[in-house]
Design a protein around this motif. Structure first.
Motif, mmCIF file in Angstrom:
data_model
loop_
_atom_site.group_PDB
_atom_site.id
_atom_site.type_symbol
_atom_site.label_atom_id
_atom_site.label_comp_id
_atom_site.label_asym_id
_atom_site.label_seq_id
_atom_site.Cartn_x
_atom_site.Cartn_y
_atom_site.Cartn_z
ATOM 1 N N GLN A 1 22.241 52.398 -13.226
ATOM 2 C CA GLN A 1 21.744 51.212 -12.515
ATOM 3 C C GLN A 1 22.905 50.493 -11.840
ATOM 4 O O GLN A 1 23.900 50.190 -12.474
ATOM 5 N N THR A 2 22.770 50.282 -10.582
ATOM 6 C CA THR A 2 23.791 49.509 -9.869
ATOM 7 C C THR A 2 23.463 48.031 -9.992
ATOM 8 O O THR A 2 22.342 47.656 -10.342
ATOM 9 N N ASP A 3 24.428 47.211 -9.714
ATOM 10 C CA ASP A 3 24.192 45.767 -9.761
ATOM 11 C C ASP A 3 23.143 45.398 -8.719
ATOM 12 O O ASP A 3 23.173 45.887 -7.587
ATOM 13 N N VAL A 4 22.209 44.561 -9.131
ATOM 14 C CA VAL A 4 21.153 44.106 -8.225
ATOM 15 C C VAL A 4 21.201 42.587 -8.155
ATOM 16 O O VAL A 4 21.744 41.930 -9.048
ATOM 17 N N ASP A 5 20.621 42.046 -7.119
ATOM 18 C CA ASP A 5 20.646 40.593 -6.929
ATOM 19 C C ASP A 5 19.299 39.953 -7.268
ATOM 20 O O ASP A 5 18.915 38.954 -6.680
ATOM 21 N N PHE A 6 18.575 40.533 -8.230
ATOM 22 C CA PHE A 6 17.295 39.987 -8.660
ATOM 23 C C PHE A 6 17.118 40.274 -10.145
ATOM 24 O O PHE A 6 17.736 41.184 -10.694
ATOM 25 N N THR A 7 16.255 39.490 -10.778
ATOM 26 C CA THR A 7 15.964 39.666 -12.196
ATOM 27 C C THR A 7 14.727 40.555 -12.363
ATOM 28 O O THR A 7 13.958 40.739 -11.399
#
Length: 180
Positions: free
Chosen positions: A22-28
């Protein structure tokens, strides 16, 4: 090791691999769920039968997968009580609900009303929701890990449908109606 134990082991390992990739995402996860809820869906009840006991759950992650052979897919949370029951069984049922079956949907989503008892009927000795718009019985063919869910693929062996019923629709966390 049983097939079910092997599948759980493989599932656990696949989830770990997916989480590691999993790459960093900007949502929860909640924001993702809310965004996906903007896609209007129908509502189904997935039924399973294990050791003579009927189990069922409400879902909206359902789709046809193939016309020839006729196959359907459902996505079930790995922590859902029905997950193991579907995994252990040879068959599962799909009942596509119509707009007058909101109570059925609520019941199998865990929102029980003590004055309401949903009814099953049997197709080829397998339980499906009585009077659903569509009733499908499948033979479990495959299960695929998909993060915190599993995709179950069933070969359709029996199908019954009623015409003229409007579907029960779910959108943005609540039921909706089709105009007209």
């Amino acid at each position: 090791m049983t097939v079910a134990n092997l599948q759980r082991t493989i599932l656990g390992e696949m989830v770990k691999i997916m989480q590691a990739n999993q790459t960093d995402v900007d949502f929860t996860p909640l924001e993702f769920r809310k965004a996906m809820g903007k896609f209007a869906t129908g509502v189904v009840v997935i039924s399973s039968c294990h050791d003579g006991q009927t189990h069922a759950m409400t879902a909206n992650a359902f789709m046809s997968g193939s016309l020839e052979p006729a196959m359907v897919l459902v996505s079930v949370g790995n922590s859902a009580a029905s997950h193991e029951k579907i995994n252990l069984g040879e068959h599962f049922g799909i009942s596509i609900l119509h707009e007058d079956q909101i109570q059925v949907s609520h019941h199998f989503a865990g929102k029980h009303d003590e004055h309401f008892k949903p009814e099953f009927e049997y197709i080829a000795d397998f339980p499906v929701i009585k009077n659903a718009a569509v009733q499908v019985v499948t033979k479990l063919q495959f299960s695929y890990p998909c993060g915190d869910h599993t995709l179950f693929v069933g070969l359709v062996t029996h199908l019954q449908q009623q015409d003229g019923l409007k579907p029960l629709v779910f959108h943005s966390g609540k039921y909706a109606q089709i105009a007209g």
